[in-house]
Design an enzyme around this catalytic site. Structure first.
Site, mmCIF file in Angstrom:
data_model
loop_
_atom_site.group_PDB
_atom_site.id
_atom_site.type_symbol
_atom_site.label_atom_id
_atom_site.label_comp_id
_atom_site.label_asym_id
_atom_site.label_seq_id
_atom_site.Cartn_x
_atom_site.Cartn_y
_atom_site.Cartn_z
ATOM 1 N N ASP A 404 -6.192 30.511 17.842
ATOM 2 C CA ASP A 404 -7.613 30.629 17.523
ATOM 3 C C ASP A 404 -8.448 29.683 18.378
ATOM 4 O O ASP A 404 -8.029 28.569 18.704
ATOM 5 C CB ASP A 404 -7.805 30.305 16.034
ATOM 6 C CG ASP A 404 -9.248 30.389 15.600
ATOM 7 O OD1 ASP A 404 -9.824 31.485 15.685
ATOM 8 O OD2 ASP A 404 -9.801 29.353 15.177
ATOM 9 N N GLU A 457 -7.171 33.667 21.911
ATOM 10 C CA GLU A 457 -8.536 34.118 21.646
ATOM 11 C C GLU A 457 -9.440 33.234 22.513
ATOM 12 O O GLU A 457 -9.818 32.143 22.117
ATOM 13 C CB GLU A 457 -8.898 33.975 20.170
ATOM 14 C CG GLU A 457 -10.254 34.571 19.849
ATOM 15 C CD GLU A 457 -11.064 33.772 18.848
ATOM 16 O OE1 GLU A 457 -12.132 34.253 18.432
ATOM 17 O OE2 GLU A 457 -10.663 32.649 18.500
#
Length: 726
Positions: A404, A457
Site C-alpha cells: 500500500d 500501489e
C-alpha cells in the site's frame, strides 16, 4: 531469620516499587554456603515456601513483598498462601535460563534475522522440562520491561524481564499458554510507565480491547501441495491473473446473528466458491493485520503479525487460505509498511523514544492520515518489516503482497509543502532508505519464496518499479496502473456526444503500457468517499449506464495488463461501498445486474482460455493498433500471442450509435469467432451482434492483410478470436 546475601537497599526499593531493571541478578536461586539462597518477589501473599526434595521450607519476608531463605541445591517449586488460607504451587520463572541463543541475539542486533517472529513475540513451549510461554520484545531504551497479563493480575512488578543482547528483553513464564492475555509494561528513561501490545504478537483481543493473545501457530496441516507446486506458473507475468479485491468484513453479513461479518471459515466456504464460479484467479484481501479502528479498513495496523480476530483465530485464517488454494485460487494480502497509527498501545514511542518512527515530524508524521512513518534507515526497523513480509508468506502460505501507498514511501516531500520535509543526503526528494527497504523486501521475499508476487500501489511515474533490483529497479513483480484507471474513468464519465474530444484518454495508456508489469485496478478507492459506484459513474439513463459499464469492462479485459476489480463492481452494485454493511446482494439478483455479473464471468473465462489476451501483457509485441476514429469514438486493436496462439481483435464503440457494416482490418483471412459481445441479450444488452462470428474475406485494410464487415452495437465492445476449430 536465616542469614544470607543481603539485597542492596536500592534493589529492595526497585522490586517493591516496580523499578527493577535487572531482576535475574537478584531473584531466583543463587549459590550460597553449599546450597542455594532463594529470593522471590510476590505481592499480596501471607506466606511463601519452597517445595524441595527435602520438604517444604518456609521463606522469610525480607521487606515488603520480598521473600528469601536458604534451600538445598536441586529442583524446587514455590508454594503460596493467601490471607484466606488458600494454597497453590507454581514454578519460579527466575530459576529458568534464557531461551534466546547467541545466534538469535547476533542476528537481532545486526538487523538480519529473517525469522524474526521465531525469536520475538510470545511462544508456547516446554523449556527445561516445564510448559509455559517464552516472551521476548525489542525495547533498547527502556529501564524496565515486564510481562503483564491475566495470569499475574496485570501487575508490572511481578514479572520484570531479563535484558539480553542489544536491547532485547525476554522471560520464560511457566504456566501461561495458548489463549493467555498479555501486554508489555514499559518503564522508560523519564520514569513514565506505558502498556504496549506485542509488536510481534500473533493474536489480539477484539477491538476496542487492546491486549495481545498468546497464540500457538505451530502445527497446521496444510493440504495445498498441488497449488504450491504450480504457483510459480500461475503467477508468472505470462499467466492470466484476474484479481477479486475483498473487504472481508463487508462482503456478506449474517443478519440472522445481529449482522456479524462472516468468519474466516465461512469465507473459506462462501467467498472461495463465489470467486471460483466467477472465474477469478486470485483473491486480494484488504489488510487483515490487526487494526484498532474499523473505519481505517485495516490500513492503520497495530499488529502486523496478527491476523485480525474479527473473523477468527490464526488457524482459521489458514483455513481460508488453504481452501482457496485447493480451489486453485491464489491469495494476496494488502500489506501496509508505509505508516502506523498513533494509538498509545501500539508502536508509537514504544520504549519512550521514537523507536520505530522518526523523531522529527517532518520525516516521521503523515499529515494526510495522522499516522507515523517508519524509520526505514534503522536496521532493526527494516528487519521488523522485511521479516513480516516473509512471515505471511511462510506461516500462512500467502501468495503475494500488494504494498500500500508506495508513492508516499518513495518521496520525502509526499503531500508536504516547502519547509515541511527533510531532503535526502544529496538534497533531493527521493527517500533513499525507503527505496533500499523495498528493494531488500523484494529480494528476500522472491529469494526465499520463489513463485510469489509482490505488487506496488504506486501512483507516480517512478521508474522501474517492476524491474529487478540487480538492474536498478525496486524489484516488484507488478505495479498498479493508476494512470490508466484515472484516464479511462474520466473518459467514461463524459457524455458520449463529447467523447470524441477526449479520445486520447483511452489510448494514451498504450504509450507506457509496457514500461512496467501492470495490473489494471478498479479498486475500493474508486467507489468510496463520494466517488459513486462504478455504475453511477456512467452517463445516460439506466440502460445506457449499464451498457457503458459493460463496454468499459470489455475494454479493460481486452487491454494489456492483469485485471483487478473490487467486490460488488462485478455485478454493478448501484451504491458506493459501505464498510459497515454488506454488498447489495438484493440488486445482484436483478436482471440488469445479473447481466453484468454474467459478463464478468465470461470475460474471466475468455481471458483465461485465450493465450493472446494474457501471455504478452508486458510485451509491446503483443499489441497492435488497427484503427481508431475520434469522430466515431471507436477503437480497434489486436492482441498477439506466441507462435501458434490464435490472434484476437478487440473492437470498441463508445457511442450509442450502432454501426453496421463497419469494416475493420483483420490480421488474417478466414473465420473469426465472436467470443464476447458486451451488448448481448444475456448480459442485458440490445442483442445486436454478428451472429456468432464474421469472415475476414475482404481486402486488406488498416495495414492488415484482410478485413471484415462487422456490427458494432451501441456502447459496446466486441472481442473476436481467430477460429482455428475448422
Amino acid at each position: 531469620m536465616a542469614t544470607g546475601p543481603q539485597l542492596a537497599r536500592n534493589d529492595r526499593e526497585a522490586l517493591n516499587r516496580g523499578r527493577m531493571g535487572h531482576p535475574f541478578a537478584v531473584l531466583g536461586p543463587k549459590a550460597h554456603d553449599g546450597g542455594l539462597w532463594l529470593t522471590a518477589f510476590h505481592p499480596g501473599l501471607a506466606a511463601l515456601s519452597a517445595v524441595t526434595g527435602a520438604g517444604v521450607i518456609p521463606l522469610d519476608r525480607v521487606e515488603g513483598d520480598i521473600f528469601a531463605g536458604p534451600i538445598p541445591d536441586g529442583p524446587y517449586r514455590l508454594r503460596a498462601q493467601s490471607g484466606a488460607g488458600a494454597e497453590w504451587d507454581f514454578d519460579d520463572p527466575y530459576r529458568f535460563g534464557p531461551v534466546l541463543g547467541e545466534m538469535d541475539l547476533h542476528l537481532l542486533a545486526e538487523g538480519t534475522h529473517r525469522r524474526l517472529w521465531q525469536a520475538l513475540g510470545a511462544h508456547p513451549m516446554t523449556h527445561e522440562g516445564v510448559a509455559g510461554t517464552h516472551f521476548a520484545v525489542w525495547a533498547p531504551n527502556a529501564r524496565r520491561v515486564s510481562v503483564i497479563g491475566d495470569f499475574n493480575e496485570w501487575d508490572g512488578r511481578r514479572h520484570p524481564m531479563r535484558r539480553v543482547g542489544q536491547g532485547v528483553w525476554e522471560i520464560f513464564l511457566p504456566g501461561p499458554g495458548d489463549g493467555a492475555l498479555y501486554k508489555y509494561e514499559i518503564l522508560d528513561q523519564s520514569g513514565a510507565v506505558t502498556q504496549k501490545a506485542d509488536p510481534v504478537g500473533f493474536g489480539s483481543q477484539h477491538p476496542p480491547e487492546k491486549a495481545s493473545i498468546v497464540r500457538d501457530i505451530a502445527g497446521y496441516g496444510w493440504r495445498d501441495d498441488a497449488w504450491m507446486g504450480s504457483r510459480a506458473e500461475a503467477q508468472d507475468r505470462r499467466a492470466p491473473i484476474s484479481i477479486y479485491e475483498v473487504h472481508p468484513g463487508s462482503w456478506r453479513r449474517r443478519w440472522d446473528q445481529n449482522g456479524r461479518p462472516l468468519s474466516y471459515r465461512e469465507l473459506a466456504r462462501d467467498l472461495v466458491a463465489y470467486a471460483k464460479d466467477m472465474g477469478f484467479t486470485h483473491l486480494e484481501l484488504m489488510p487483515v493485520s490487526e487494526f484498532p479502528f474499523d473505519g481505517s479498513w485495516g490500513y492503520q495496523p497495530v499488529g502486523l503479525y496478527a491476523p485480525t480476530i474479527r473473523f477468527g483465530p490464526p488457524h482459521e485464517f489458514r483455513d481460508l487460505v488453504d481452501a482457496a488454494h485447493q480451489a486453485g485460487l491464489g491469495v494476496l494480502l494488502d500489506w501496509v509498511p508505509g505508516h502506523f497509527p498513533t494509538d498509545p498501545h501500539g508502536l508509537a514511542r514504544f520504549d519512550g523514544t521514537a523507536l520505530y518512527e522518526h523523531a522529527d515530524p517532518r520525516e516521521g508524521f503523515h499529515q494526510d492520515w495522522n499516522t507515523l512513518i517508519y524509520n526505514y534507515g534503522r536496521t532493526e526497523v527494516q528487519n521488523f518489516l522485511t521479516a513480516n513480509a516473509l512471515y505471511w508468506l511462510e506461516e500462512y502460505h500467502i501468495d503475494g503482497l500488494r504494498v500500500d501507498a508506495v508513492a508516499s514511501m518513495l518521496y520525502r516531500d509526499y503531500s508536504r509543502r516547502d519547509g515541511e520535509w527533510v531532503p535526502n543526503r544529496d538534497g533531493g526528494r527521493e527517500n533513499y532508505e525507503a527505496i533500499a527497504f523495498l528493494q531488500a523486501m523484494n529480494v528476500q521475499t522472491y529469494g526465499q519464496h520463489p513463485g510469489i508476487m509482490t505488487v506496488a500501489e504506486e501512483s507516480t511515474s517512478f521508474p522501474m518499479v517492476s524491474a529487478p533490483v540487480d538492474m536498478g529497479g525496486l524489484g516488484f513483480g507488478f505495479k498498479w496502473n493508476m494512470g490508466w484507471m484515472n484516464d479511462t474513468l474520466r473518459y467514461m464519465a463524459h457524455d458520449p456526444v463529447h467523447r470524441r474530444h477526449h479520445h486520447d484518454l483511452m489510448s494514451f495508456g498504450l504509450v507506457y503500457a509496457f514500461s512496467e508489469n501492470f495490473i489494471l485496478p478498479i479498486s475500493h478507492d474508486e467507489v468510496v468517499h463520494g466517488k459513486g459506484s462504478m455504475l453511477r459513474k456512467m452517463p445516460g439513463d439506466a440502460w445506457q449506464q449499464f451498457a457503458n459499464l459493460r463496454a468499459y469492462y470489455g475494454f479493460m479485459w481486452g487491454h494489456p495488463g492483469k485485471k483487478l476489480i473490487f467486490m460488488g463492481c462485478e455485478f454493478a452494485q448501484p451504491e458506493e461501498w459501505n464498510h459497515d454493511g454488506e454488498l447489495n446482494w438484493h440488486a445482484a439478483a436483478q436482471a440488469p445486474h445479473q447481466g453484468v455479473q454474467a459478463l464478468v464471468r465470461d470475460l474471466n473465462r475468455i481471458y483465461r482460455e485465450t493465450p493472446a489476451l494474457h501471455r504478452r501483457d508486458a510485451d509491446p509485441g503483443g499489441f497492435q493498433w488497427i484503427a481508431t476514429d475520434p469522430a466515431q469514438s471507436t477503437y480497434v486493436w489486436q492482441r498477439i500471442g506466441e507462435a501458434g496462439d490464435p490472434p484476437v481483435v478487440v473492437a470498441c464503440n463508445f457511442t450509442p450509435v450502432p454501426r453496421t457494416g463497419f469494416r475493420i482490418g483483420m490480421p488474417r483471412p478466414g473465420p473469426w469467432r465472436e467470443a464476447i459481445n458486451t451488448d448481448a441479450a444475456i448480459y442485458g444488452g440490445s442483442g445486436m451482434g454478428n451472429m456468432g462470428g464474421v469472415s475476414a474475406d475482404g481486402p486488406g485494410q488498416d495495414g492488415q492483410p484482410a478485413s471484415a464487415a462487422v456490427t458494432l452495437p451501441p456502447l459496446s465492445v466486441v472481442i473476436f478470436v481467430a477460429d482455428d476449430r475448422n
